[in-house]
Every structure is written in C-alpha cells, then in structure tokens.
Scaffold this motif. Structure first.
Motif, short mmCIF file in Angstrom:
data_model
loop_
_atom_site.label_atom_id
_atom_site.label_comp_id
_atom_site.label_asym_id
_atom_site.label_seq_id
_atom_site.Cartn_x
_atom_site.Cartn_y
_atom_site.Cartn_z
N ASP A 88 -20.56 -5.43 -5.47
CA ASP A 88 -21.42 -6.38 -6.17
C ASP A 88 -21.53 -6.07 -7.66
N ASN A 89 -21.53 -4.78 -8.00
CA ASN A 89 -21.65 -4.37 -9.41
C ASN A 89 -20.32 -4.29 -10.13
N GLY A 90 -19.22 -4.56 -9.43
CA GLY A 90 -17.91 -4.53 -10.06
C GLY A 90 -17.31 -3.14 -10.20
N HIS A 91 -17.91 -2.14 -9.56
CA HIS A 91 -17.36 -0.78 -9.63
C HIS A 91 -16.21 -0.59 -8.66
N LEU A 92 -16.19 -1.34 -7.57
CA LEU A 92 -15.09 -1.35 -6.61
C LEU A 92 -14.64 -2.78 -6.40
N ILE A 93 -13.38 -2.96 -6.04
CA ILE A 93 -12.82 -4.28 -5.79
C ILE A 93 -12.37 -4.34 -4.34
N ARG A 94 -12.74 -5.40 -3.64
CA ARG A 94 -12.28 -5.59 -2.27
C ARG A 94 -10.93 -6.28 -2.33
N LEU A 95 -9.90 -5.60 -1.83
CA LEU A 95 -8.54 -6.12 -1.96
C LEU A 95 -8.12 -7.09 -0.87
N PHE A 96 -8.46 -6.81 0.36
CA PHE A 96 -8.01 -7.64 1.48
C PHE A 96 -9.23 -8.09 2.30
N LEU A 150 0.82 -1.21 0.00
CA LEU A 150 0.00 0.00 0.00
C LEU A 150 0.85 1.27 0.00
N ALA A 151 2.06 1.19 0.54
CA ALA A 151 2.94 2.36 0.60
C ALA A 151 3.32 2.86 -0.80
N ARG A 152 3.20 2.01 -1.80
CA ARG A 152 3.56 2.38 -3.17
C ARG A 152 2.35 2.72 -4.04
N HIS A 153 1.19 2.85 -3.43
CA HIS A 153 -0.04 3.13 -4.16
C HIS A 153 -0.65 4.46 -3.73
N ASP A 154 -1.50 5.01 -4.59
CA ASP A 154 -2.26 6.21 -4.23
C ASP A 154 -3.32 5.83 -3.20
N ILE A 155 -3.28 6.52 -2.07
CA ILE A 155 -4.19 6.22 -0.97
C ILE A 155 -5.15 7.39 -0.77
N VAL A 156 -6.41 7.06 -0.52
CA VAL A 156 -7.42 8.03 -0.13
C VAL A 156 -7.87 7.65 1.27
N ASP A 157 -7.89 8.62 2.17
CA ASP A 157 -8.17 8.33 3.57
C ASP A 157 -9.31 9.22 4.07
N LYS A 158 -9.93 8.79 5.15
CA LYS A 158 -10.97 9.58 5.80
C LYS A 158 -10.41 10.13 7.10
N GLY A 159 -10.51 11.42 7.25
CA GLY A 159 -10.09 12.06 8.49
C GLY A 159 -8.64 12.50 8.46
N GLY A 160 -8.38 13.60 9.13
CA GLY A 160 -7.02 14.10 9.23
C GLY A 160 -6.55 14.78 7.96
N LEU A 212 -15.53 9.85 0.49
CA LEU A 212 -14.51 8.83 0.25
C LEU A 212 -14.98 7.87 -0.84
N ARG A 213 -16.22 7.45 -0.76
CA ARG A 213 -16.78 6.54 -1.78
C ARG A 213 -16.72 7.18 -3.16
N ILE A 214 -17.12 8.44 -3.26
CA ILE A 214 -17.10 9.13 -4.55
C ILE A 214 -15.67 9.21 -5.10
N ALA A 215 -14.71 9.52 -4.23
CA ALA A 215 -13.31 9.59 -4.66
C ALA A 215 -12.83 8.22 -5.16
N LEU A 216 -13.17 7.16 -4.46
CA LEU A 216 -12.75 5.82 -4.87
C LEU A 216 -13.39 5.43 -6.19
N LEU A 217 -14.68 5.72 -6.34
CA LEU A 217 -15.36 5.41 -7.60
C LEU A 217 -14.78 6.22 -8.76
N GLY A 218 -14.25 7.40 -8.46
CA GLY A 218 -13.64 8.23 -9.48
C GLY A 218 -12.21 7.85 -9.81
N GLY A 219 -11.68 6.84 -9.12
CA GLY A 219 -10.34 6.36 -9.43
C GLY A 219 -9.22 7.09 -8.73
N ALA A 220 -9.52 7.77 -7.61
CA ALA A 220 -8.50 8.54 -6.90
C ALA A 220 -7.46 7.67 -6.20
N GLY A 221 -7.76 6.41 -5.97
CA GLY A 221 -6.78 5.55 -5.31
C GLY A 221 -7.45 4.43 -4.54
#
Length: 120
Positions: free
Chosen positions: A75-83, A10-20, A52-61
């Motif tokens: 379920d619709n394939g718009h997001l992928i659960r990684l872990f 994850l340290a080498r990927h674009d991360i989107v976070d909530k808070g802070g 956060l959801r909107i940013a992830l759906l938009g491909g922010a990271g």
C-alpha cells in the motif's frame, strides 16, 4: 534487469526464499491456468517470514511474502506485487487454547474468524 514478465523469468532474477538451504529448487505456483512448477535458485534463504520481509524491503531480491505481512508495504509503495493472480501453497494455521468446558467469548470469536477466512 527490470521486473519479470512471467513466472519463468524468475529463474533470471535474485530470489529470496523462506525455508531450506539456498540453491536450486522448484516453487509450486497456482494461478488461473492451474498449478505450475517454477525453477528458481534462491541467493538467500531465511527461516522466518519477518526476516524475509526485511530482506525484500532491503532490496535482496524477489520473494513470496504472506499477504498479511506485505499489505502495508504494498500500500505504501515499498513493495510491488508482481503476480497478483498467482499464489504458492497456503500455510497451515493452528489455533491452540487451553482445554476447558467452554471457550471465552473472545477466543470463540477469533477461532470462528479463522475458520471463516482461512479454512479451505
């Protein structure tokens, strides 16, 4: 760059976070092997899970989204659960209602549901 194969990737990927504020931080992640600290440097930090959801759906990271907000998009394939066997700290849930002698049946049923499904 592809999908991260493990949490340290994850340290080498674009991360989107909530808070802070954006910048280096550690995520505490619980999984089958116990809790670990994962160093990340979010490129974007938002203050609302819906944003956060909107940013992830938009491909922010990559980010951690509450399952109730992500389920439909996964379920619709718009997001992928990684872990799937890992999770971050659970959020507090507060049920607030007017003080009365007795609760309306629908409020009591809802509070009982919260206790049954979310009380750890």
């Amino acid at each position: 760059m592809g999908h991260p194969e493990n949490l340290t990737d994850l340290a080498r990927h674009d991360i989107v976070d909530k808070g802070g504020l954006p910048g280096p931080k550690s995520w505490k992640v619980d999984g089958p092997g116990g809790a670990v600290e994962v160093d990340v440097a979010p490129r974007l930090s938002v203050n609302d899970p819906a944003a956060l959801r909107i940013a992830l759906l938009g491909g922010a990271g990559i980010g951690w989204l509450p399952s109730f907000l992500a389920a439909h998009d996964v379920d619709n394939g718009h997001l992928i659960r990684l872990f799937p066997y890992h999770h971050r700290d659970k959020a507090d849930i507060h049920a607030l209602f007017r003080a009365r002698r007795s609760l309306a049946l629908n409020v009591k049923v809802f509070v009982d549901y919260l206790v049954e499904h979310f009380l750890v």
